[in-house]
Design a protein around this motif. Structure first.
Motif, mmCIF file in Angstrom:
data_model
loop_
_atom_site.group_PDB
_atom_site.id
_atom_site.type_symbol
_atom_site.label_atom_id
_atom_site.label_comp_id
_atom_site.label_asym_id
_atom_site.label_seq_id
_atom_site.Cartn_x
_atom_site.Cartn_y
_atom_site.Cartn_z
ATOM 1 N N THR A 221 -12.798 -31.322 11.375
ATOM 2 C CA THR A 221 -14.143 -31.739 10.969
ATOM 3 C C THR A 221 -15.048 -31.985 12.180
ATOM 4 O OG1 THR A 221 -13.245 -32.759 8.971
ATOM 5 C CG2 THR A 221 -15.465 -33.419 9.648
ATOM 6 N N THR A 222 -14.527 -32.743 13.152
ATOM 7 C CA THR A 222 -15.331 -33.051 14.344
ATOM 8 C C THR A 222 -15.165 -32.007 15.443
ATOM 9 O OG1 THR A 222 -13.552 -34.380 15.311
ATOM 10 C CG2 THR A 222 -15.141 -35.523 13.887
ATOM 11 N N ALA A 223 -14.171 -31.117 15.280
ATOM 12 C CA ALA A 223 -13.861 -30.081 16.279
ATOM 13 C C ALA A 223 -13.467 -30.696 17.622
ATOM 14 C CB ALA A 223 -15.022 -29.123 16.459
ATOM 15 N N ILE A 224 -12.766 -31.841 17.569
ATOM 16 C CA ILE A 224 -12.249 -32.481 18.769
ATOM 17 C C ILE A 224 -10.737 -32.274 18.824
ATOM 18 C CG2 ILE A 224 -11.956 -34.633 20.044
ATOM 19 C CD1 ILE A 224 -14.832 -33.806 19.938
ATOM 20 N N ALA A 225 -10.258 -31.746 19.947
ATOM 21 C CA ALA A 225 -8.819 -31.549 20.144
ATOM 22 C C ALA A 225 -8.366 -32.344 21.351
ATOM 23 C CB ALA A 225 -8.505 -30.066 20.332
ATOM 24 N N HIS A 226 -7.160 -32.911 21.264
ATOM 25 C CA HIS A 226 -6.598 -33.680 22.379
ATOM 26 C C HIS A 226 -5.463 -32.891 23.015
ATOM 27 C CE1 HIS A 226 -5.617 -37.240 24.769
ATOM 28 N NE2 HIS A 226 -4.356 -36.871 24.610
ATOM 29 N N PHE A 227 -5.461 -32.867 24.358
ATOM 30 C CA PHE A 227 -4.458 -32.118 25.099
ATOM 31 C C PHE A 227 -3.742 -33.043 26.082
ATOM 32 C CE2 PHE A 227 -7.776 -29.269 23.784
ATOM 33 C CZ PHE A 227 -7.081 -28.178 23.273
ATOM 34 N N SER A 228 -2.435 -32.850 26.201
ATOM 35 C CA SER A 228 -1.617 -33.594 27.158
ATOM 36 C C SER A 228 -0.973 -32.612 28.121
ATOM 37 C CB SER A 228 -0.523 -34.394 26.447
ATOM 38 O OG SER A 228 -1.082 -35.435 25.678
ATOM 39 N N VAL A 229 -1.147 -32.883 29.419
ATOM 40 C CA VAL A 229 -0.601 -32.033 30.479
ATOM 41 C C VAL A 229 0.352 -32.870 31.318
ATOM 42 C CG1 VAL A 229 -1.135 -30.549 32.445
ATOM 43 C CG2 VAL A 229 -2.786 -30.767 30.566
ATOM 44 N N VAL A 230 1.538 -32.325 31.601
ATOM 45 C CA VAL A 230 2.503 -33.004 32.469
ATOM 46 C C VAL A 230 3.018 -32.006 33.496
ATOM 47 C CG1 VAL A 230 4.701 -34.232 32.627
ATOM 48 C CG2 VAL A 230 3.220 -34.587 30.644
ATOM 49 N N GLN A 231 3.018 -32.431 34.756
ATOM 50 C CA GLN A 231 3.579 -31.616 35.837
ATOM 51 C C GLN A 231 4.475 -32.513 36.675
ATOM 52 O OE1 GLN A 231 1.049 -28.769 38.031
ATOM 53 N NE2 GLN A 231 1.714 -29.790 39.901
ATOM 54 N N GLU A 232 5.757 -32.160 36.765
ATOM 55 C CA GLU A 232 6.721 -33.019 37.448
ATOM 56 C C GLU A 232 7.645 -32.178 38.323
ATOM 57 O OE1 GLU A 232 9.588 -36.820 36.330
ATOM 58 O OE2 GLU A 232 8.874 -35.478 34.762
ATOM 59 N N VAL A 233 7.840 -32.627 39.559
ATOM 60 C CA VAL A 233 8.708 -31.922 40.495
ATOM 61 C C VAL A 233 10.160 -32.006 40.016
ATOM 62 C CG1 VAL A 233 9.680 -32.015 42.830
ATOM 63 C CG2 VAL A 233 7.215 -32.193 42.495
ATOM 64 N N TYR A 234 10.851 -30.870 40.066
ATOM 65 C CA TYR A 234 12.267 -30.848 39.704
ATOM 66 C C TYR A 234 13.074 -31.711 40.672
ATOM 67 C CZ TYR A 234 11.584 -26.907 36.487
ATOM 68 O OH TYR A 234 11.192 -26.104 35.452
ATOM 69 N N GLU A 235 14.097 -32.403 40.134
ATOM 70 C CA GLU A 235 14.892 -33.308 40.961
ATOM 71 C C GLU A 235 15.613 -32.563 42.086
ATOM 72 O OE1 GLU A 235 18.530 -36.575 40.517
ATOM 73 O OE2 GLU A 235 17.542 -35.768 38.725
ATOM 74 N N ASP A 236 16.145 -31.357 41.800
ATOM 75 C CA ASP A 236 16.856 -30.630 42.851
ATOM 76 C C ASP A 236 15.900 -30.148 43.951
ATOM 77 O OD1 ASP A 236 15.636 -28.848 41.161
ATOM 78 O OD2 ASP A 236 17.215 -27.341 41.245
ATOM 79 N N GLU A 237 14.647 -29.825 43.564
ATOM 80 C CA GLU A 237 13.638 -29.457 44.558
ATOM 81 C C GLU A 237 13.324 -30.646 45.457
ATOM 82 O OE1 GLU A 237 11.108 -26.529 44.966
ATOM 83 O OE2 GLU A 237 13.113 -25.738 44.598
ATOM 84 N N ALA A 238 13.200 -31.834 44.838
ATOM 85 C CA ALA A 238 12.914 -33.049 45.601
ATOM 86 C C ALA A 238 14.026 -33.329 46.600
ATOM 87 C CB ALA A 238 12.729 -34.231 44.660
ATOM 88 N N GLN A 239 15.272 -33.211 46.143
ATOM 89 C CA GLN A 239 16.406 -33.486 47.020
ATOM 90 C C GLN A 239 16.472 -32.492 48.175
ATOM 91 O OE1 GLN A 239 18.327 -36.163 46.976
ATOM 92 N NE2 GLN A 239 17.128 -36.896 45.240
ATOM 93 N N LYS A 240 16.117 -31.239 47.888
ATOM 94 C CA LYS A 240 16.153 -30.204 48.929
ATOM 95 C C LYS A 240 15.169 -30.535 50.048
ATOM 96 C CE LYS A 240 14.203 -26.257 48.010
ATOM 97 N NZ LYS A 240 13.958 -24.924 47.406
#
Length: 305
Positions: A221-240
């Protein structure tokens, strides 16, 4: 013949009307930008930074405004200009280096392009941004009275205040603002994959992260949409990358910090699918390199009339 011409014009008009708005169903919606040259978007901005420095907790809150103007529109791109209004910070900024940077960048407007659907492409006025960076460096050097230190900083500052640094800073505003554009979404279905994210130790070697975006609610009706974005570093990448960093410190006689890499970015955004501008965008980032010393930044952009 006249009736056929009128019918053809009516059909064309109806088709153009469809092309100038996003198609919304009960569980699906498009997020295509339909902007016109001269369109102006205005918003209030609040930025909060909090964490611990040298064992002391800190929290600063800055408030200001932003204006985005559509400068050009073609079949393949939009050209937008993003400018910030005057900012106030609590507690007030006293650091001379930060004040010099703020003064140099105060008049700068960021011009950038998106695709024809509103997806961010690139900043196009880097010459102005880097000229402001040179001005900031001169302003910082002017505050340093110790000549040996000034000479050292004269060499170090150009290595610190790089285009990569500014890209990372602007992306928190501009890229997150355009994060949801350019797709047709199905309610509660996640889209994404692996993406490179900036490396806190080596700008030339990004760290891979998991990225996902989901349309979590849709009001037809209002043409309002909600979006959720998540970006997280992989644990093995962090350890490397922790291991690589520790190796560079192995020859040092100094104390090695207890490292625990955490890089998480989130965006919560409401988009008005009729005028195709966000009604509000909230960016948050948690960055931690040393254990139990996480820093969090939150940027909220709320549209105003």
């Amino acid at each position: 013949m006249k009736l056929k011409l009128i019918a053809a014009l009516l059909c064309t008009s109806a088709w153009l009307g469809l092309k100038s708005q996003n198609i919304i169903n009960n569980t699906t919606a498009q997020t295509v930008a339909y902007w016109e040259v001269g369109n102006i978007y205005k918003a209030a901005v609040t930025e909060t930074n909090e964490g611990v420095k040298k064992g002391v907790p800190f929290k600063t809150t800055s408030k200001g405004s932003v204006q985005i103007e559509v400068l050009d529109a073609t079949d393949t791109t939009y050209t937008l200009e993003w400018s910030f209004g005057k900012w106030t910070t609590t507690p007030p900024v006293t650091d001379k280096m930060q004040l010099a940077i703020e003064k140099a960048f105060e008049p700068i407007k960021v011009r950038y392009q998106t695709t024809e659907t509103g997806v961010y492409k690139e900043i196009i006025n880097w010459h102005e941004i880097m000229a402001a960076s040179d001005s900031a460096i001169n302003g910082i050097l002017a505050t340093i009275t110790d000549k040996p230190l000034r000479d050292t900083m004269r060499t170090m500052l150009p290595l610190m205040l790089t285009q990569q640094l500014y890209e990372n800073v602007f992306s928190k505003y501009i890229v997150s603002f355009h994060a949801a554009y350019g797709l047709e979404y199905k309610l509660n279905e996640s889209y994404g994959g692996d993406v490179p994210t900036p490396n806190p130790w080596d700008n030339d070697m990004p760290i891979m992260a998991q990225y996902g975006i989901t349309m979590t609610s849709l009001n037809k009706t209002t043409a309002i949409a909600h979006f959720s974005v998540v970006q997280e570093v992989y644990e093995d990448e962090a350890q490397k990358f922790i291991a690589a960093f520790m190796e560079t410190l192995s020859a040092s006689s100094g104390q090695v910090p207890d490292l625990e890499l955490q890089l998480t970015m989130k965006v919560e955004q409401d988009i008005n699918l009729k005028n195709t501008w966000p009604t509000q965008t909230t960016f948050s980032e948690v960055k931690q390199v040393e254990k139990n010393k996480a820093q969090k930044q939150t940027i909220k952009i709320v549209a105003v009339r």
